[in-house]
Design a protein around this motif. Structure first.
Motif, mmCIF file in Angstrom:
data_model
loop_
_atom_site.group_PDB
_atom_site.id
_atom_site.type_symbol
_atom_site.label_atom_id
_atom_site.label_comp_id
_atom_site.label_asym_id
_atom_site.label_seq_id
_atom_site.Cartn_x
_atom_site.Cartn_y
_atom_site.Cartn_z
ATOM 1 N N HIS A 46 0.490 -1.722 0.147
ATOM 2 C CA HIS A 46 -0.405 0.162 0.038
ATOM 3 C C HIS A 46 0.543 1.261 -0.073
ATOM 4 O O HIS A 46 0.975 2.035 -1.062
ATOM 5 N N ARG A 47 1.871 1.024 0.428
ATOM 6 C CA ARG A 47 2.818 2.210 0.884
ATOM 7 C C ARG A 47 3.468 2.551 -0.902
ATOM 8 O O ARG A 47 3.593 3.492 -1.254
ATOM 9 N N GLY A 48 3.411 1.743 -1.410
ATOM 10 C CA GLY A 48 4.175 1.401 -2.964
ATOM 11 C C GLY A 48 3.111 2.092 -4.137
ATOM 12 O O GLY A 48 3.597 3.071 -4.320
ATOM 13 N N ASP A 49 2.253 1.742 -3.147
ATOM 14 C CA ASP A 49 0.642 2.417 -4.646
ATOM 15 C C ASP A 49 0.393 3.622 -4.439
ATOM 16 O O ASP A 49 0.899 4.739 -4.650
ATOM 17 N N ALA A 50 1.201 4.184 -2.858
ATOM 18 C CA ALA A 50 0.610 5.666 -2.119
ATOM 19 C C ALA A 50 2.240 6.450 -3.307
ATOM 20 O O ALA A 50 1.961 7.422 -3.711
ATOM 21 N N LEU A 51 3.573 5.578 -3.055
ATOM 22 C CA LEU A 51 4.646 6.613 -3.834
ATOM 23 C C LEU A 51 3.720 6.734 -5.056
ATOM 24 O O LEU A 51 4.484 8.028 -5.717
ATOM 25 N N PHE A 52 3.728 5.840 -5.099
ATOM 26 C CA PHE A 52 3.234 5.501 -7.119
ATOM 27 C C PHE A 52 2.274 6.671 -7.409
ATOM 28 O O PHE A 52 2.207 7.606 -8.033
ATOM 29 N N ASN A 53 1.169 6.919 -6.682
ATOM 30 C CA ASN A 53 0.457 7.923 -6.889
ATOM 31 C C ASN A 53 0.984 9.020 -6.563
ATOM 32 O O ASN A 53 0.597 10.170 -7.374
ATOM 33 N N SER A 54 2.066 9.412 -6.035
ATOM 34 C CA SER A 54 2.517 10.646 -5.863
ATOM 35 C C SER A 54 3.553 11.127 -6.913
ATOM 36 O O SER A 54 4.514 12.286 -6.778
ATOM 37 N N HIS A 55 3.651 9.609 -8.188
ATOM 38 C CA HIS A 55 4.706 10.219 -8.768
ATOM 39 C C HIS A 55 6.286 10.062 -8.164
ATOM 40 O O HIS A 55 7.294 10.124 -9.092
ATOM 41 N N LEU A 57 8.771 7.039 -8.133
ATOM 42 C CA LEU A 57 8.465 5.850 -8.472
ATOM 43 C C LEU A 57 9.831 5.439 -8.445
ATOM 44 O O LEU A 57 9.362 3.662 -7.997
ATOM 45 N N HIS A 58 10.598 5.277 -7.832
ATOM 46 C CA HIS A 58 11.788 4.660 -7.486
ATOM 47 C C HIS A 58 11.350 3.998 -5.890
ATOM 48 O O HIS A 58 11.272 2.795 -5.956
ATOM 49 N N PRO A 59 10.977 5.447 -5.271
ATOM 50 C CA PRO A 59 10.723 4.584 -4.075
ATOM 51 C C PRO A 59 9.302 3.847 -3.988
ATOM 52 O O PRO A 59 9.240 2.885 -3.158
ATOM 53 N N ALA A 60 8.382 3.661 -4.802
ATOM 54 C CA ALA A 60 7.326 2.698 -4.932
ATOM 55 C C ALA A 60 8.071 1.457 -5.858
ATOM 56 O O ALA A 60 7.715 1.091 -4.818
ATOM 57 N N MET A 61 8.780 1.236 -6.316
ATOM 58 C CA MET A 61 9.258 0.529 -6.842
ATOM 59 C C MET A 61 9.934 -0.549 -5.512
ATOM 60 O O MET A 61 9.824 -1.938 -6.143
ATOM 61 N N LEU A 62 10.872 0.538 -4.852
ATOM 62 C CA LEU A 62 11.818 -0.178 -4.311
ATOM 63 C C LEU A 62 10.436 -0.780 -2.919
ATOM 64 O O LEU A 62 10.186 -1.853 -2.339
ATOM 65 N N SER A 63 9.641 -0.600 -2.432
ATOM 66 C CA SER A 63 8.367 -0.863 -1.313
ATOM 67 C C SER A 63 7.716 -2.048 -2.642
ATOM 68 O O SER A 63 7.923 -3.003 -1.441
ATOM 69 N N TYR A 64 7.462 -2.369 -3.317
ATOM 70 C CA TYR A 64 6.822 -3.124 -3.913
ATOM 71 C C TYR A 64 7.723 -4.680 -4.370
ATOM 72 O O TYR A 64 6.908 -5.901 -4.091
ATOM 73 N N LEU A 65 8.730 -4.346 -4.347
ATOM 74 C CA LEU A 65 9.896 -5.207 -4.429
ATOM 75 C C LEU A 65 10.125 -5.172 -3.126
ATOM 76 O O LEU A 65 10.066 -7.441 -2.742
ATOM 77 N N ALA A 66 10.140 -5.139 -2.029
ATOM 78 C CA ALA A 66 10.066 -5.472 -0.963
ATOM 79 C C ALA A 66 9.211 -6.314 -0.146
ATOM 80 O O ALA A 66 9.417 -7.345 0.561
ATOM 81 N N GLY A 95 1.295 -3.528 -9.729
ATOM 82 C CA GLY A 95 2.054 -1.770 -9.057
ATOM 83 C C GLY A 95 3.227 -2.182 -9.500
ATOM 84 O O GLY A 95 3.568 -0.907 -9.744
ATOM 85 N N ILE A 96 4.015 -3.091 -9.564
ATOM 86 C CA ILE A 96 5.488 -3.201 -10.471
ATOM 87 C C ILE A 96 5.420 -3.213 -11.979
ATOM 88 O O ILE A 96 6.262 -2.421 -12.314
ATOM 89 N N GLY A 97 4.342 -3.530 -12.216
ATOM 90 C CA GLY A 97 4.281 -3.619 -14.367
ATOM 91 C C GLY A 97 3.328 -1.347 -14.112
ATOM 92 O O GLY A 97 4.517 -1.138 -15.133
ATOM 93 N N ASP A 102 5.523 3.540 -16.454
ATOM 94 C CA ASP A 102 5.864 4.781 -16.134
ATOM 95 C C ASP A 102 7.229 5.548 -16.378
ATOM 96 O O ASP A 102 7.271 6.994 -17.223
ATOM 97 N N ARG A 103 8.061 4.258 -15.762
ATOM 98 C CA ARG A 103 9.686 4.310 -15.637
ATOM 99 C C ARG A 103 10.492 4.590 -17.670
ATOM 100 O O ARG A 103 10.967 4.764 -17.940
ATOM 101 N N GLU A 104 8.963 3.704 -18.605
ATOM 102 C CA GLU A 104 8.949 3.448 -19.552
ATOM 103 C C GLU A 104 9.765 2.785 -20.445
ATOM 104 O O GLU A 104 10.183 2.378 -21.187
#
Length: 115
Positions: A46-55, A57-66, A95-97, A102-104
Protein backbone atom coordinates in the motif's frame (compact mmCIF):
# COMPACT_ATOMS: atom_id res chain seq x y z
CA UNK A 1 -4.83 30.55 -11.27
CA UNK A 2 -4.41 30.48 -7.53
CA UNK A 3 -7.24 27.94 -7.13
CA UNK A 4 -5.27 25.42 -9.19
CA UNK A 5 -2.11 26.08 -7.16
CA UNK A 6 -4.10 25.72 -3.95
CA UNK A 7 -5.59 22.40 -5.12
CA UNK A 8 -2.11 21.11 -6.05
CA UNK A 9 -0.82 22.11 -2.61
CA UNK A 10 -3.75 20.32 -0.94
CA UNK A 11 -3.05 17.14 -2.91
CA UNK A 12 0.65 17.29 -2.04
CA UNK A 13 -0.04 17.80 1.65
CA UNK A 14 -2.56 14.94 1.66
CA UNK A 15 -0.07 12.69 -0.17
CA UNK A 16 2.60 13.57 2.37
CA UNK A 17 0.19 12.85 5.23
CA UNK A 18 -0.72 9.46 3.74
CA UNK A 19 2.95 8.55 3.29
CA UNK A 20 3.73 9.66 6.84
CA UNK A 21 0.91 7.45 8.11
CA UNK A 22 2.17 4.43 6.13
CA UNK A 23 5.73 5.01 7.34
CA UNK A 24 4.54 5.22 10.96
CA UNK A 25 2.44 2.08 10.55
CA UNK A 26 5.31 0.29 8.83
CA UNK A 27 7.75 1.13 11.64
CA UNK A 28 5.28 -0.07 14.29
CA UNK A 29 4.50 -3.30 12.39
CA UNK A 30 8.20 -4.08 11.90
CA UNK A 31 8.86 -3.49 15.59
CA UNK A 32 5.93 -5.60 16.81
CA UNK A 33 5.81 -8.35 14.16
CA UNK A 34 9.29 -8.45 12.61
CA UNK A 35 10.56 -7.37 9.23
CA UNK A 36 9.32 -10.41 7.31
CA UNK A 37 5.75 -10.64 8.62
CA UNK A 38 3.02 -10.71 5.93
CA UNK A 39 1.36 -7.64 7.48
CA UNK A 40 4.58 -5.72 6.85
CA UNK A 41 4.44 -6.86 3.21
CA UNK A 42 0.84 -5.71 2.93
CA UNK A 43 1.74 -2.28 4.32
CA UNK A 44 4.70 -2.04 1.94
CA UNK A 45 2.39 -2.82 -0.98
CA UNK A 46 0.00 0.00 0.00
CA UNK A 47 2.93 2.33 0.66
CA UNK A 48 4.13 1.54 -2.87
CA UNK A 49 0.74 2.58 -4.24
CA UNK A 50 0.87 5.84 -2.28
CA UNK A 51 4.38 6.55 -3.56
CA UNK A 52 3.33 5.72 -7.13
CA UNK A 53 0.33 8.05 -6.85
CA UNK A 54 2.63 10.87 -5.76
CA UNK A 55 4.91 10.14 -8.77
CA UNK A 56 7.80 8.84 -6.64
CA UNK A 57 8.53 5.93 -8.97
CA UNK A 58 11.87 4.70 -7.63
CA UNK A 59 10.74 4.56 -3.97
CA UNK A 60 7.46 2.96 -5.12
CA UNK A 61 9.38 0.23 -6.94
CA UNK A 62 11.53 -0.43 -3.87
CA UNK A 63 8.42 -0.72 -1.72
CA UNK A 64 6.73 -3.12 -4.16
CA UNK A 65 9.87 -5.26 -4.43
CA UNK A 66 10.20 -5.44 -0.64
CA UNK A 67 6.54 -6.48 -0.41
CA UNK A 68 7.13 -9.15 -3.05
CA UNK A 69 10.18 -10.50 -1.20
CA UNK A 70 8.24 -10.74 2.06
CA UNK A 71 5.36 -12.52 0.34
CA UNK A 72 7.75 -15.01 -1.27
CA UNK A 73 9.33 -15.70 2.13
CA UNK A 74 5.88 -16.05 3.72
CA UNK A 75 4.37 -18.36 1.13
CA UNK A 76 7.55 -20.17 0.10
CA UNK A 77 6.53 -19.97 -3.55
CA UNK A 78 5.74 -17.38 -6.23
CA UNK A 79 2.55 -19.39 -6.94
CA UNK A 80 0.83 -19.76 -3.55
CA UNK A 81 -2.19 -22.03 -3.09
CA UNK A 82 -4.22 -19.57 -0.96
CA UNK A 83 -6.48 -17.27 -2.96
CA UNK A 84 -5.78 -14.25 -0.72
CA UNK A 85 -2.02 -14.69 -1.22
CA UNK A 86 -2.45 -15.02 -4.99
CA UNK A 87 -4.54 -11.85 -5.02
CA UNK A 88 -1.89 -9.89 -3.15
CA UNK A 89 0.80 -11.23 -5.51
CA UNK A 90 -1.20 -10.06 -8.52
CA UNK A 91 -1.68 -6.62 -6.97
CA UNK A 92 2.03 -6.28 -6.22
CA UNK A 93 2.95 -7.36 -9.77
CA UNK A 94 0.42 -4.88 -11.17
CA UNK A 95 2.05 -2.10 -9.11
CA UNK A 96 5.47 -3.15 -10.38
CA UNK A 97 4.15 -3.21 -13.96
CA UNK A 98 2.62 0.23 -13.86
CA UNK A 99 5.72 1.67 -12.20
CA UNK A 100 7.91 0.18 -14.94
CA UNK A 101 5.46 1.51 -17.54
CA UNK A 102 5.66 5.04 -16.15
CA UNK A 103 9.45 4.74 -16.16
CA UNK A 104 9.08 3.81 -19.86
CA UNK A 105 10.61 0.38 -19.31
CA UNK A 106 7.98 -1.18 -21.56
CA UNK A 107 9.32 -4.74 -22.14
CA UNK A 108 9.83 -5.21 -18.38
CA UNK A 109 6.41 -3.70 -17.68
CA UNK A 110 4.78 -6.13 -20.08
CA UNK A 111 6.49 -9.08 -18.37
CA UNK A 112 5.33 -7.81 -14.97
CA UNK A 113 1.74 -7.43 -16.20
CA UNK A 114 1.82 -10.99 -17.54
CA UNK A 115 2.80 -12.53 -14.19
Amino acid sequence: GSDSESDTGDVRSKSAAVLDAYNTLLAAARKELGHSHPVVGYILYHRGDALFNSHQLHPAMLSYLAALKIMECHTGTPDPPRRSDRLLYSRIWYGIGRTLHDREEFPDALRAYQR
